[in-house]
Design a protein around this motif. Structure first.
Motif, mmCIF file in Angstrom:
data_model
loop_
_atom_site.group_PDB
_atom_site.id
_atom_site.type_symbol
_atom_site.label_atom_id
_atom_site.label_comp_id
_atom_site.label_asym_id
_atom_site.label_seq_id
_atom_site.Cartn_x
_atom_site.Cartn_y
_atom_site.Cartn_z
ATOM 1 N N THR A 9 -10.177 5.494 16.732
ATOM 2 C CA THR A 9 -11.295 4.844 15.472
ATOM 3 C C THR A 9 -10.828 4.136 14.755
ATOM 4 O OG1 THR A 9 -10.638 7.113 14.824
ATOM 5 C CG2 THR A 9 -12.565 7.031 16.009
ATOM 6 N N ASP A 10 -9.414 3.694 14.509
ATOM 7 C CA ASP A 10 -8.987 2.794 13.415
ATOM 8 C C ASP A 10 -9.159 1.116 14.179
ATOM 9 O OD1 ASP A 10 -6.571 5.091 12.981
ATOM 10 O OD2 ASP A 10 -8.078 4.637 11.807
ATOM 11 N N THR A 11 -9.504 1.329 15.594
ATOM 12 C CA THR A 11 -9.615 -0.050 16.121
ATOM 13 C C THR A 11 -10.843 -0.820 15.234
ATOM 14 O OG1 THR A 11 -9.023 0.467 18.431
ATOM 15 C CG2 THR A 11 -10.452 -1.557 17.997
ATOM 16 N N ALA A 12 -10.511 -2.079 14.719
ATOM 17 C CA ALA A 12 -11.338 -2.857 13.788
ATOM 18 C C ALA A 12 -10.430 -4.148 13.589
ATOM 19 C CB ALA A 12 -11.653 -2.050 12.514
ATOM 20 N N VAL A 13 -11.119 -5.188 12.911
ATOM 21 C CA VAL A 13 -10.720 -6.196 12.118
ATOM 22 C C VAL A 13 -10.317 -5.668 10.785
ATOM 23 C CG1 VAL A 13 -10.924 -8.688 11.609
ATOM 24 C CG2 VAL A 13 -11.848 -7.947 13.559
ATOM 25 N N TYR A 14 -9.439 -6.015 10.346
ATOM 26 C CA TYR A 14 -8.714 -5.440 9.043
ATOM 27 C C TYR A 14 -8.711 -6.887 7.895
ATOM 28 C CZ TYR A 14 -7.855 -0.837 10.674
ATOM 29 O OH TYR A 14 -7.867 0.349 10.985
ATOM 30 N N TYR A 15 -9.462 -6.586 6.818
ATOM 31 C CA TYR A 15 -9.564 -7.772 5.899
ATOM 32 C C TYR A 15 -8.871 -7.214 4.475
ATOM 33 C CZ TYR A 15 -13.323 -9.542 9.066
ATOM 34 O OH TYR A 15 -14.108 -9.979 10.002
ATOM 35 N N CYS A 16 -8.349 -8.265 3.897
ATOM 36 C CA CYS A 16 -7.901 -7.898 2.653
ATOM 37 C C CYS A 16 -9.015 -8.873 1.556
ATOM 38 C CB CYS A 16 -6.616 -8.286 2.147
ATOM 39 S SG CYS A 16 -5.878 -9.978 2.413
ATOM 40 N N LYS A 17 -9.078 -8.231 0.361
ATOM 41 C CA LYS A 17 -10.190 -8.879 -0.555
ATOM 42 C C LYS A 17 -9.608 -8.949 -1.949
ATOM 43 C CE LYS A 17 -12.970 -6.807 -3.025
ATOM 44 N NZ LYS A 17 -13.836 -5.729 -3.568
ATOM 45 N N ALA A 18 -9.993 -9.862 -2.836
ATOM 46 C CA ALA A 18 -9.861 -9.820 -4.134
ATOM 47 C C ALA A 18 -10.996 -10.365 -4.745
ATOM 48 C CB ALA A 18 -8.518 -10.432 -4.497
ATOM 49 N N ASP A 19 -11.360 -9.832 -6.041
ATOM 50 C CA ASP A 19 -12.479 -10.413 -6.877
ATOM 51 C C ASP A 19 -11.751 -11.409 -7.919
ATOM 52 O OD1 ASP A 19 -14.014 -7.484 -6.646
ATOM 53 O OD2 ASP A 19 -14.672 -9.369 -5.687
ATOM 54 N N VAL A 20 -11.816 -12.682 -7.721
ATOM 55 C CA VAL A 20 -10.914 -13.734 -8.583
ATOM 56 C C VAL A 20 -11.748 -14.708 -9.258
ATOM 57 C CG1 VAL A 20 -9.161 -15.442 -8.387
ATOM 58 C CG2 VAL A 20 -9.014 -13.404 -6.840
#
Length: 116
Positions: free
Chosen positions: A89-100
């Motif tokens: 269930t951890d199968t996914a595309v992983y993204y990082c994010k920042a509000d800059v």
């Protein structure tokens, strides 16, 4: 140019581990909260973990608590996501994010597939 670049994804067996990296450039990294999200096929993006300006402020989504650990190295301008006890269930595309500078910045994502 403000940029986030993820790496470290791949294929792993159930119960295995992976460490993802999110390398930042174009902004004063130390000043910003960084988050990891995942997006499984056909589903909306959901928050996995976030880390404040220092290691002392972290939070996790319920589905990963106790299995995933977020950390940051301000000298390297990089945030890490250590993922243990991986499940299908951890199968996914992983993204990082920042509000800059008032804008939401996403990386391109890295695919994690958990399968035997």
């Amino acid at each position: 140019q403000v940029q986030l670049v993820e790496s470290g994804g791949g294929l792993v067996q159930p119960g295995g581990s992976l460490t993802l990296s999110c390398a930042a450039s174009g902004f004063t990294f130390n000043n910003y909260i960084i988050s990891w999200y995942l997006q499984a096929p056909g589903k909306e993006r959901e928050l996995v973990a976030m880390i404040g300006r220092t290691e002392s402020s972290k939070s996790y989504g319920d589905s990963v608590k106790g299995r995933f650990t977020i950390s940051r190295d301000n000298a390297k301008k990089t945030v890490y996501l250590r993922m243990n006890s991986l499940q299908s269930t951890d199968t996914a595309v992983y993204y990082c994010k920042a509000d800059v500078f008032g804008e939401r910045v996403w990386g391109q994502g890295t695919q994690v597939t958990v399968s035997s």
